[in-house]
Motif scaffolding. Sequence first.
Motif, mmCIF file in Angstrom:
data_model
loop_
_atom_site.group_PDB
_atom_site.id
_atom_site.type_symbol
_atom_site.label_atom_id
_atom_site.label_comp_id
_atom_site.label_asym_id
_atom_site.label_seq_id
_atom_site.Cartn_x
_atom_site.Cartn_y
_atom_site.Cartn_z
ATOM 1 N N ALA A 232 0.837 -1.205 0.000
ATOM 2 C CA ALA A 232 0.000 0.000 0.000
ATOM 3 C C ALA A 232 0.866 1.247 0.000
ATOM 4 N N GLY B 159 0.910 4.024 -2.898
ATOM 5 C CA GLY B 159 0.644 5.411 -2.543
ATOM 6 C C GLY B 159 1.726 6.340 -3.043
ATOM 7 N N GLN C 271 -1.323 5.833 -6.362
ATOM 8 C CA GLN C 271 -2.421 4.871 -6.444
ATOM 9 C C GLN C 271 -2.912 4.519 -5.041
ATOM 10 N N LYS C 272 -4.115 4.970 -4.696
ATOM 11 C CA LYS C 272 -4.686 4.637 -3.403
ATOM 12 C C LYS C 272 -5.414 3.295 -3.473
ATOM 13 N N SER D 240 -8.483 1.035 -2.454
ATOM 14 C CA SER D 240 -9.825 0.946 -1.891
ATOM 15 C C SER D 240 -9.901 -0.319 -1.040
#
Length: 288
Positions: free
Chosen positions: A106, A110, A114-115, A117
Amino acid sequence: MDFEEAADAVYAAPAADFIATRNELAKQLKAAGDPLGSTRLMALRKPTVAAWIANLVARELPDQLDDLLALGDEFREATADLDGDRLRELTPRRHQVLDQLAKEAARLAGDRGQKLSPDVATKLRETLDAALIDPAAGDAVREGRLSSALRHVGFGVVDENGEPSNVTPLTDERRQAARERRAARQAEEAEEVSVEKQEEERARREQEEREAAAKAEAKRAFEEAVTAAQEAEAKVEDLDKQLDDARDALSEAQALVHKLGAELDEARRTARDAQKHSREARKHYNRL
């Protein structure tokens, strides 16, 4: 550039640039006389977000991914041996390693804008868990060319749509290519570590030289201070001696003064006595 290198470059590209990168490299392969490679490259599917992040993990966190796959080997061995105690011991490690790797994934995503969900995070974790459970899935994740997230469902591995995955063990050729790519990455990392160590060694030597120079300067200052103290002490001793000599001379002078004073007093008394006798004698003579 051959097909394997081109495929790696395509899946290493940002997700938004996948199609453009694939098409451009396919043209290059065709122009280089590899139409089959070009056709194979054009057949590559754009990865989903979860698959793209899993591929990112394979490229950026190969050591952590290897730890995950090695843990899968331990699970399979314990299962084959019917070692319940070992399986109970490995289960917390499984969750810990998955949590840590998912967290690092993650962070990497980030950093690239790119986050994750909740749905993508779940699919990513399922992909990593499938890699741990299934050796073929592990090879596919390590290769870094997934187009879909994976999930182990008990009878095998399925993709994000629940369809049986086309994950298969790597061929010897592709496995060797993957090994060579990993060896190249390790060589680059080792070179970076070597340069870093050289810098650390240089900094350590410079620090030691500065400390040695400081110690030498401190030693010189100490020796100069000792010499100055010794010279001052010798001067004090000399002055003490001169003072003692002066005191002795003063004492002798004072004794001489007292002696001369006594002699002077005696001479004066003698003179007075002589004058007295002289006057008496003169008076006596005058009477005669």
